[in-house]
Design an enzyme around this catalytic site. Structure first.
Site, mmCIF file in Angstrom:
data_model
loop_
_atom_site.group_PDB
_atom_site.id
_atom_site.type_symbol
_atom_site.label_atom_id
_atom_site.label_comp_id
_atom_site.label_asym_id
_atom_site.label_seq_id
_atom_site.Cartn_x
_atom_site.Cartn_y
_atom_site.Cartn_z
ATOM 1 N N TYR A 109 0.771 -0.873 -0.417
ATOM 2 C CA TYR A 109 -0.085 0.102 -0.374
ATOM 3 C C TYR A 109 0.636 0.843 -0.013
ATOM 4 C CZ TYR A 109 -3.914 -3.189 0.789
ATOM 5 O OH TYR A 109 -4.753 -4.247 0.584
ATOM 6 N N SER A 110 0.408 1.945 -1.071
ATOM 7 C CA SER A 110 1.127 3.357 -0.685
ATOM 8 C C SER A 110 1.065 4.777 0.684
ATOM 9 C CB SER A 110 0.945 4.285 -1.813
ATOM 10 O OG SER A 110 0.983 3.306 -2.942
ATOM 11 N N CYS B 53 -0.485 7.670 -10.428
ATOM 12 C CA CYS B 53 -0.214 6.805 -9.765
ATOM 13 C C CYS B 53 -1.564 5.946 -9.890
ATOM 14 C CB CYS B 53 -0.082 7.091 -8.412
ATOM 15 S SG CYS B 53 0.064 5.040 -7.108
ATOM 16 N N GLU C 143 3.844 4.932 -10.749
ATOM 17 C CA GLU C 143 3.638 4.065 -10.449
ATOM 18 C C GLU C 143 2.358 3.176 -10.483
ATOM 19 O OE1 GLU C 143 5.690 2.912 -6.435
ATOM 20 O OE2 GLU C 143 4.017 3.018 -5.628
ATOM 21 N N TYR D 298 -0.358 0.130 -12.699
ATOM 22 C CA TYR D 298 -0.737 -1.126 -12.463
ATOM 23 C C TYR D 298 -1.681 -1.532 -12.664
ATOM 24 C CZ TYR D 298 -2.133 -1.679 -7.540
ATOM 25 O OH TYR D 298 -2.149 -1.423 -6.820
HETATM 26 C C1 LIG Z 1 3.237 -0.538 -5.160
HETATM 27 C C2 LIG Z 1 1.642 -0.686 -4.459
HETATM 28 C C3 LIG Z 1 1.046 -0.160 -3.699
HETATM 29 C C4 LIG Z 1 -0.707 0.019 -3.969
HETATM 30 N N1 LIG Z 1 -1.274 0.698 -3.147
HETATM 31 C C5 LIG Z 1 -2.423 0.926 -3.028
HETATM 32 C C6 LIG Z 1 -2.944 2.039 -1.918
HETATM 33 O O1 LIG Z 1 -2.935 2.874 -1.247
HETATM 34 N N2 LIG Z 1 -4.190 1.625 -1.830
HETATM 35 C C7 LIG Z 1 -5.221 0.276 -2.431
HETATM 36 O O2 LIG Z 1 -5.950 0.158 -1.749
HETATM 37 N N3 LIG Z 1 -4.532 -0.657 -2.611
HETATM 38 C C8 LIG Z 1 -3.016 -0.045 -3.203
HETATM 39 N N4 LIG Z 1 -2.544 -1.364 -3.905
HETATM 40 C C9 LIG Z 1 -3.476 -2.356 -4.398
HETATM 41 C C10 LIG Z 1 -3.185 -3.562 -3.100
HETATM 42 O O3 LIG Z 1 -2.027 -4.012 -2.444
HETATM 43 C C11 LIG Z 1 -4.024 -4.707 -3.063
HETATM 44 O O4 LIG Z 1 -4.062 -5.220 -4.760
HETATM 45 C C12 LIG Z 1 -5.858 -4.535 -3.142
HETATM 46 O O5 LIG Z 1 -6.097 -4.222 -1.912
HETATM 47 C C13 LIG Z 1 -6.349 -5.380 -3.577
HETATM 48 O O6 LIG Z 1 -5.913 -6.421 -2.492
HETATM 49 P P1 LIG Z 1 -6.918 -7.650 -1.800
HETATM 50 O O7 LIG Z 1 -5.905 -8.756 -0.743
HETATM 51 O O8 LIG Z 1 -8.173 -7.086 -0.638
HETATM 52 O O9 LIG Z 1 -7.256 -8.308 -3.029
HETATM 53 P P2 LIG Z 1 -7.214 -10.331 -3.234
HETATM 54 O O10 LIG Z 1 -7.566 -10.628 -1.906
HETATM 55 O O11 LIG Z 1 -5.829 -10.084 -3.324
HETATM 56 O O12 LIG Z 1 -7.943 -10.050 -4.877
HETATM 57 C C14 LIG Z 1 -7.699 -9.514 -5.477
HETATM 58 C C15 LIG Z 1 -8.218 -9.886 -6.814
HETATM 59 O O13 LIG Z 1 -7.771 -11.213 -6.889
HETATM 60 C C16 LIG Z 1 -8.713 -11.841 -7.923
HETATM 61 N N5 LIG Z 1 -8.632 -13.183 -7.522
HETATM 62 C C17 LIG Z 1 -9.232 -13.975 -6.439
HETATM 63 N N6 LIG Z 1 -8.850 -15.757 -6.290
HETATM 64 C C18 LIG Z 1 -8.057 -15.418 -7.294
HETATM 65 C C19 LIG Z 1 -7.658 -16.737 -7.527
HETATM 66 N N7 LIG Z 1 -7.128 -17.600 -7.114
HETATM 67 N N8 LIG Z 1 -6.397 -16.389 -8.625
HETATM 68 C C20 LIG Z 1 -6.288 -15.319 -9.289
HETATM 69 N N9 LIG Z 1 -7.054 -13.768 -9.119
HETATM 70 C C21 LIG Z 1 -7.798 -14.287 -8.095
HETATM 71 C C22 LIG Z 1 -9.959 -11.337 -6.837
HETATM 72 O O14 LIG Z 1 -10.933 -11.640 -8.137
HETATM 73 C C23 LIG Z 1 -9.279 -9.992 -7.651
HETATM 74 O O15 LIG Z 1 -9.901 -9.310 -8.077
HETATM 75 C C24 LIG Z 1 -1.208 -1.234 -3.924
HETATM 76 C C25 LIG Z 1 -0.387 -2.093 -4.997
HETATM 77 C C26 LIG Z 1 0.602 -1.867 -5.608
HETATM 78 C C27 LIG Z 1 1.862 -3.144 -5.785
HETATM 79 N N1 LIG Z 2 1.573 2.799 -5.538
HETATM 80 C C1 LIG Z 2 1.002 2.015 -6.715
HETATM 81 O O1 LIG Z 2 0.690 1.550 -7.579
HETATM 82 C C2 LIG Z 2 -0.652 2.438 -6.606
HETATM 83 C C3 LIG Z 2 -1.130 2.805 -5.045
HETATM 84 C C4 LIG Z 2 -2.899 3.489 -5.004
HETATM 85 C C5 LIG Z 2 -3.587 2.285 -5.876
HETATM 86 N N2 LIG Z 2 -3.146 1.477 -6.982
HETATM 87 C C6 LIG Z 2 -4.146 0.937 -8.246
HETATM 88 O O2 LIG Z 2 -4.880 2.086 -8.674
HETATM 89 C C7 LIG Z 2 -6.076 1.517 -9.093
HETATM 90 C C8 LIG Z 2 -6.634 2.652 -8.837
HETATM 91 O O3 LIG Z 2 -7.790 2.041 -8.604
HETATM 92 P P1 LIG Z 2 -9.395 2.385 -7.907
HETATM 93 O O4 LIG Z 2 -10.314 1.598 -7.957
HETATM 94 O O5 LIG Z 2 -9.249 3.040 -6.712
HETATM 95 O O6 LIG Z 2 -9.735 3.474 -8.526
HETATM 96 P P2 LIG Z 2 -11.239 3.773 -8.883
HETATM 97 O O7 LIG Z 2 -12.083 4.570 -7.549
HETATM 98 O O8 LIG Z 2 -12.055 3.224 -9.919
HETATM 99 O O9 LIG Z 2 -10.735 5.480 -10.142
HETATM 100 C C9 LIG Z 2 -10.114 5.115 -11.508
HETATM 101 C C10 LIG Z 2 -11.208 5.838 -12.371
HETATM 102 O O10 LIG Z 2 -9.677 6.118 -13.545
HETATM 103 C C11 LIG Z 2 -10.800 6.050 -14.830
HETATM 104 N N3 LIG Z 2 -9.840 5.229 -15.855
HETATM 105 C C12 LIG Z 2 -10.150 3.774 -15.987
HETATM 106 N N4 LIG Z 2 -9.688 3.994 -16.989
HETATM 107 C C13 LIG Z 2 -8.432 4.809 -17.166
HETATM 108 C C14 LIG Z 2 -7.133 5.385 -18.010
HETATM 109 N N5 LIG Z 2 -7.151 4.155 -18.921
HETATM 110 N N6 LIG Z 2 -7.032 6.519 -17.622
HETATM 111 C C15 LIG Z 2 -7.468 7.143 -16.691
HETATM 112 N N7 LIG Z 2 -8.229 7.487 -16.141
HETATM 113 C C16 LIG Z 2 -9.190 5.666 -16.428
HETATM 114 C C17 LIG Z 2 -11.790 5.013 -13.878
HETATM 115 O O11 LIG Z 2 -13.123 5.864 -14.810
HETATM 116 P P3 LIG Z 2 -14.032 4.636 -15.531
HETATM 117 O O12 LIG Z 2 -15.436 5.295 -14.376
HETATM 118 O O13 LIG Z 2 -14.111 5.063 -17.305
HETATM 119 O O14 LIG Z 2 -13.352 3.408 -15.053
HETATM 120 C C18 LIG Z 2 -12.155 6.646 -12.991
HETATM 121 O O15 LIG Z 2 -12.845 7.635 -12.633
HETATM 122 C C19 LIG Z 2 -6.163 0.297 -8.742
HETATM 123 O O16 LIG Z 2 -5.806 -0.709 -9.165
HETATM 124 C C20 LIG Z 2 -5.206 0.497 -6.975
HETATM 125 O O17 LIG Z 2 -4.742 -0.835 -6.104
HETATM 126 C C21 LIG Z 2 -1.794 1.625 -7.356
#
Ligand SMILES: Cc1cc2nc3c(=O)[nH]c(=O)nc-3n(C[C@H](O)[C@H](O)[C@H](O)COP(=O)(O)OP(=O)(O)OC[C@H]3O[C@@H](n4cnc5c(N)ncnc54)[C@H](O)[C@@H]3O)c2cc1C
Ligand SMILES: NC(=O)c1ccc[n+]([C@@H]2O[C@H](COP(=O)([O-])OP(=O)(O)OC[C@H]3O[C@@H](n4cnc5c(N)ncnc54)[C@H](OP(=O)(O)O)[C@@H]3O)[C@@H](O)[C@H]2O)c1
Length: 387
Positions: free
Chosen positions: A146-147, A345, A385, A387
Site C-alpha cells: 500500500y502506498s 499513480c 507507479e 498497474y
Molecule cells: C506499489 C503498490 C501500491 C498500492 N497501493 C495501494 C493503495 O494505496 N490503496 C489500495 O487500495 N490499494 C493499493 N494497492 C493494491 C493492493 O496491494 C492490493 O492489491 C489491493 O488492496 C487488493 O488486495 P486484496 O487482498 O483485498 O485483494 P485480493 O484478495 O488479493 O484479490 C485481488 C484480485 O484477485 C482475484 N482473485 C481471487 N482469487 C484468485 C485466484 N485464485 N487467482 C487469480 N486471481 C484471484 C480477485 O478476483 C481480485 O480481483 C497497491 C499495490 C501496489 C503494487
Molecule cells: N502505488 C501504486 O502502484 C498504487 C497505489 C494506489 C492504487 N493503485 C492502483 O490504482 C488503481 C486505482 O483504482 P481505484 O479502484 O482506486 O480507482 P477508481 O476509484 O475506480 O477510479 C479510477 C478512475 O480512473 C478512470 N479510468 C479508467 N481507465 C482509465 C485510464 N485508462 N486512464 C485514466 N483514467 C482511467 C475511471 O473511469 P471509469 O469510470 O471510466 O472506469 C475512474 O474514474 C487500483 O488498481 C489500485 O490498486 C496503485
C-alpha cells in the site's frame, strides 16, 4: 465546474521555460529524512549525505540493514520483512467515500500506530499481512503493498503513525466483473442472493479494522515516487482513485506539516480521477490547501461517470488526462520546464493518457515524443507507479 475557474496566478510564478533541459539537470535526489528516533534513524545518521560520485560505490560496498542509498541519500528500506513484520495497531479507520452504484464504492482512510519503529519518507509504501486465509488458503496471507498516504511525521505529526487509503475490493456476480468467490453462496450479508461474491483478503482486513486492532506491517519500500530535493521544483500529480495516496503524502509535506511548511518554492498541480463525486478523495484537504496557497497549489478533478469527454475514444468519459487537456497550454509550459516532475499513480492507462496530452505539442516543437520521454526519464523527472 467551479474549480476550473481557479486562479492561474501560480503559473506566472513558474520559473522560465526552457525547451531543452541542460544535460546536467537532475533535481530528483530524494529528500533527507528528519531525525525520527528509530532503528533506521540511527542507521541513517551514519550515512548522512554522500557525494554523488561516490554513491554507486557506496551502494554496493556498504550494505546496511534497513537502509538503501538512493541518489546519494540513505532512506529507510525494509526494516521489517514478511517473516518478521512489525506488529502495529489501528489508531482509527474512517470510510471517506459515500455509496454509489458500484459494489466497490468504499474507500477507507486508516491510521496505524508504528511506535516510531517504521520510519518512512514521502512516496514510499508499506506492506500489510492479513491474518488470512488468502486466495489459495495460506494463513497468514501474503503481503499486499500500500502506498503511504501520510507524510513522514504522520497525520498527527508525532512520527509514530502511518496512514493508508484503501479501497475495499468487492466483486459480485451480475454486478460487474466477478470470476472468483470466497464467500459461501447465500452467506454474504450484503449480497445474499448473489451466486458469487469475492471480498478482497487484505483490503477487507484493513477496511474492517477498529481502533486497537493489531496490524502486521512490513517495509517501508519504494524509491520511484520520492520528492525531488530542489525546493524550486514543480510537480504535476496524476492520480486515479487510491493512486492519490503518495500525493497526499507529498502535499502534506509541501503545504501542511510544521517541520516543512513554507520551504517549498515551486508549484504543484494535482489531477485526480474518480468515478463519482461521492468517490472524491480528500477533496476538502485539497480545497483548503488551494485557499491557503493559491499561487503554488492547484487542484482539478475528473469525475468519469458524471462528465462526458469526446476526446476519450475508449468510453467517452472524463478521465484525468482529458481534464489535463483542458489546461494543456499551462501544463505544456510546466512539462517542458526542466524543474518540473511528473508523477502518476493508480491505473496504468494514465501513461498513454499523458502521451495523448502532450505528443502533439512535443512534435509541434520539432521533437520526437519517444525521445522527449526518454530524456524526461533520464533526468529522473518522470515518476510512474501504476498497474
Ligand atoms: C506499489 C503498490 C501500491 C498500492 N497501493 C495501494 C493503495 O494505496 N490503496 C489500495 O487500495 N490499494 C493499493 N494497492 C493494491 C493492493 O496491494 C492490493 O492489491 C489491493 O488492496 C487488493 O488486495 P486484496 O487482498 O483485498 O485483494 P485480493 O484478495 O488479493 O484479490 C485481488 C484480485 O484477485 C482475484 N482473485 C481471487 N482469487 C484468485 C485466484 N485464485 N487467482 C487469480 N486471481 C484471484 C480477485 O478476483 C481480485 O480481483 C497497491 C499495490 C501496489 C503494487
Ligand atoms: N502505488 C501504486 O502502484 C498504487 C497505489 C494506489 C492504487 N493503485 C492502483 O490504482 C488503481 C486505482 O483504482 P481505484 O479502484 O482506486 O480507482 P477508481 O476509484 O475506480 O477510479 C479510477 C478512475 O480512473 C478512470 N479510468 C479508467 N481507465 C482509465 C485510464 N485508462 N486512464 C485514466 N483514467 C482511467 C475511471 O473511469 P471509469 O469510470 O471510466 O472506469 C475512474 O474514474 C487500483 O488498481 C489500485 O490498486 C496503485
Amino acid at each position: 465546474m467551479a474549480l476550473d475557474a481557479a486562479p492561474l496566478a501560480f503559473i506566472a510564478a513558474a520559473p522560465p521555460v526552457a525547451t531543452a533541459p541542460p544535460s546536467h539537470a537532475s533535481t530528483s535526489a530524494p529528500r533527507r529524512i528528519g531525525g525520527t528516533a528509530s532503528v533506521a534513524a540511527t542507521a541513517l545518521a551514519v550515512g548522512a549525505v554522500v557525494g554523488r560520485g561516490s554513491v554507486a560505490r557506496r551502494a554496493t560496498a556498504v550494505k546496511k540493514k534497513g537502509v538503501r542509498v538512493v541518489e546519494g541519500k540513505e532512506i529507510p528500506w525494509n526494516l521489517f520483512s514478511p517473516k518478521a513484520p512489525y506488529k502495529g495497531s489501528c489508531v482509527s479507520k474512517e470510510t471517506i467515500t459515500t455509496k454509489t452504484a458500484l459494489v466497490n464504492w468504499e474507500t477507507c482512510h486508516v491510521i496505524m500506530d508504528h511506535g516510531g519503529k517504521v520510519p518512512y519518507i514521502e512516496g514510499q509504501s508499506i506492506g500489510v499481512i492479513a491474518p488470512g486465509p488468502d486466495k489459495k488458503g495460506e494463513t497468514p496471507a501474503k503481503i499486499r503493498l500500500y502506498s503511504i498516504a501520510s507524510s513522514s511525521p504522520g497525520d498527527d505529526e508525532s512520527n509514530k503513525t502511518v496512514s493508508l487509503v484503501v479501497k475495499r475490493v468487492v466483486e459480485v456476480s451480475g454486478k460487474g466483473w466477478c470470476e472468483y468467490s470466497n464467500v459461501p453462496q447465500g452467506q454474504d450479508a450484503e449480497f445474499p442472493d448473489a451466486e458469487k461474491v469475492y471480498r478482497g483478503v487484505c483490503s477487507s482486513h484493513i477496511c474492517d479494522m477498529n481502533a486497537g486492532d493489531d496490524v502486521m506491517i512490513t517495509g517501508p519500500t519504494g524509491a520511484e515516487m520520492l520528492l525531488p530535493e530542489d525546493p524550486e521544483a514543480n510537480m504535476i500529480f496524476m492520480a486515479t482513485g487510491t493512486g492519490i495516496a503518495p500525493f497526499r503524502s507529498h502535499l502534506r509535506h509541501l503545504f501542511h506539516d510544521k517541520v516543512s511548511k513554507g520551504n517549498f518554492k515551486g508549484v504543484a498541480w494535482l489531477f485526480l480521477g474518480v468515478p463519482y463525486s461521492e468517490s472524491l478523495l480528500y477533496d476538502e484537504e485539497w480545497k483548503e490547501m488551494q485557499a491557503e496557497f493559491p499561487d503554488q497549489f492547484r487542484y482539478d478533478y475528473a469525475v468519469s461517470c458524471e462528465e462526458k469527454c469526446e476526446k476519450n475514444k475508449i468510453n467517452g468519459e472524463m478521465w484525468v488526462q482529458h481534464k489535463m487537456m483542458q489546461h494543456s497550454d499551462d501544463l505544456w509550459d510546466l512539462v517542458k520546464d526542466p524543474k518540473t516532475h511528473v508523477y502518476m499513480c493508480g491505473l496504468k492507462g494514465m501513461e498513454s493518457g499523458f502521451a495523448e496530452c502532450f505528443q502533439e505539442r512535443v512534435e509541434a516543437e520539432g521533437m520526437v515524443y519517444a525521445e522527449f520521454l526518454k530524456k524526461m526519464k533520464k533526468d529522473k523527472r518522470y515518476h510512474v507507479e501504476v498497474y
